[in-house]
Design an enzyme around this catalytic site. Structure first.
Site, short mmCIF file in Angstrom:
data_model
loop_
_atom_site.label_atom_id
_atom_site.label_comp_id
_atom_site.label_asym_id
_atom_site.label_seq_id
_atom_site.Cartn_x
_atom_site.Cartn_y
_atom_site.Cartn_z
N TYR A 299 62.40 83.52 89.84
CA TYR A 299 61.77 82.19 89.65
C TYR A 299 60.22 82.06 88.94
O TYR A 299 59.86 83.04 89.10
CB TYR A 299 61.91 81.14 90.86
N CYS A 300 60.12 81.08 88.19
CA CYS A 300 59.03 81.06 87.47
C CYS A 300 58.61 79.28 87.30
O CYS A 300 59.37 78.72 88.07
CB CYS A 300 58.77 81.69 86.04
N THR A 301 57.64 79.19 86.69
CA THR A 301 57.30 77.57 86.58
C THR A 301 58.24 76.87 85.84
O THR A 301 58.74 75.66 86.69
CB THR A 301 55.89 77.43 85.98
#
Length: 321
Positions: free
Chosen positions: A178-180
Site C-alpha cells: 500500500y501507499c498514499t
C-alpha cells in the site's frame, strides 16, 4: 452545505507519445479552470494532485476522462475548505513516480487489486500467511501507517528496489502493498513479482481511497499528503497517534520543518517542542545565523519569486487542448 473546493488525487499508466506537447496543452487546460497543484507527465502516463472550485474540478475530471488514453483514470475526490496548493506546476519527467524502475510496465503485469472493504477485513483477521507492506518513505510511515504493517527504512521510493533484498523471507507469503494513492504500488508490486514473490497484491487506490470507502479503520496516526495540508485525518473509527515529538518525545502528529534552512528536517514536533528551540530541531540548529523566524506553523512556503503560471508556455493562451 457542500464545500466549494475539491482536492483531486489521480494517476494513470497510459502511453503518451509526445509528453512535451501534452504537457503544454494540459497546462493550459488547468489554467483555464483555475486549478493549482502538481502534475507529472511522462511517456508512461499521468500523475497529479490538484485543487480548485468544485465546478472547475468536475469539469477537469470530465475532460481528462474524455481522452481515450485516460478514460479509466480513477479520481480520489475530497472536499476541502480552500485550495490545497498555492501554485500550478505541470512538468515532464522520465517516470510519473520516481522509482528507478523504467523497465517496469504496470499495464502488462502488476499486483492484483484488493478493494478497501476486503482490506479492512484482512486487517481485522490478520491471517498468518498475509503480510501488509508499506512502500512509502520514512517521514510518511512514521506519522501514520496501517496496524501491524511492515515498513521499510527508505528516504525515497527510488530506494525501494534495493530494500526488496531484505524481504526474501516473505516470498512464499501473500503480500499486500500500500501507499498514499496507489501509484507507487503499481510498480512496487510488479517489481516484487519480477523478483520471484509468488502472491502479490496491492490496496486499490491506496490509503486515500481506503479512508473514503472504509472510514480509515485501523490506520494508525495521520496520512501524509503532498499538498499544503501536510497530514490529514483518515481514521473515523479507532484513531490513535503513533508519532512522537522530535524534541520532547510526547505524542504528536504535527509535522514541521526545522527552522534552520540548512537542516530543514521534516519531523513531528509538538507546539511545546517547537518553543524549546524556536522551531528548530536542536540547539545547534537554533544557533544558525540563517535560521528562519518561527511563525507557529513550522511550514515555510517557498518564495513565489515572481511566480507566473504562464511561464514556460511556448504556445499562445488560446491554443486548443
Amino acid at each position: 452545505m457542500e464545500a466549494e473546493y475539491l482536492n483531486l488525487l489521480y494517476y494513470c499508466y497510459s502511453r503518451i507519445e509526445d509528453p512535451e506537447l501534452f504537457r503544454e496543452q494540459h497546462h493550459l487546460k488547468c489554467l483555464e479552470l483555475n486549478l493549482k497543484g502538481r502534475i507529472i507527465v511522462a511517456s508512461e502516463g499521468l500523475n497529479g494532485t490538484v485543487s480548485g472550485l468544485r465546478a472547475d474540478c468536475e469539469q477537469y475530471m470530465k475532460d481528462v476522462q474524455s481522452d481515450p488514453r485516460f478514460s479509466h483514470v480513477e479520481f480520489k475526490v475530497e472536499s476541502v475548505p480552500d485550495h490545497t496548493f498555492t501554485k500550478l506546476h505541470v512538468r515532464v519527467k522520465p517516470e510519473i513516480v520516481h522509482a528507478s524502475l523504467p523497465h517496469i510496465d504496470p499495464t502488462k503485469r502488476t499486483g492484483a487489486y484488493v478493494e478497501p472493504d476486503e482490506f479492512r477485513k484482512i486487517l481485522k483477521e490478520q491471517p498468518e500467511d498475509t503480510v501488509i507492506l508499506d512502500v512509502r518513505s520514512n517521514y510518511e510511515h512514521e506519522v501514520g501507517k496501517f496496524k501491524n504493517a511492515i515498513t521499510l527504512d527508505i528516504e525515497n521510493f527510488r530506494d525501494f528496489p534495493e530494500k526488496v533484498k531484505e524481504l526474501e523471507s516473505l516470498k512464499d507469503k501473500k503480500v499486500i502493498t500500500y501507499c498514499t494513492g496507489g501509484i507507487k504500488c503499481e510498480k512496487a508490486s510488479a517489481y516484487l513479482l519480477e523478483q520471484g514473490f509468488k502472491d502479490v497484491h496491492q490496496l486499490h487506490g491506496g490509503i486515500i481511497k481506503y479512508g473514503i470507502e472504509a472510514e480509515g479503520e485501523d490506520f494508525e496516526g495521520k496520512c501524509y499528503v503532498f499538498d499544503n495540508r501536510i497530514v490529514k485525518d483518515l481514521n473515523k473509527v479507532n484513531p490513535k497517534i503513533i508519532s512522537r515529538c522530535y524534541v520532547t518525545g510526547v505524542p504528536s502528529d504535527r509535522m514541521v520543518n526545522c527552522a534552520n534552512p540548512h537542516c530543514n528536517k521534516h519531523i513531528p514536533m509538538s507546539e511545546e517542542g517547537a518553543r524549546v528551540y524556536n522551531g528548530c530541531c536542536s540547539e545547534e540548529c537554533a544557533k544558525n545565523p540563517d535560521v528562519r523566524p518561527y511563525d507557529g506553523t513550522g511550514f515555510y512556503q517557498k518564495e513565489m519569486n515572481g511566480y507566473n503560471p504562464y511561464r514556460g508556455l511556448k504556445r499562445q493562451k488560446n491554443t486548443s487542448s
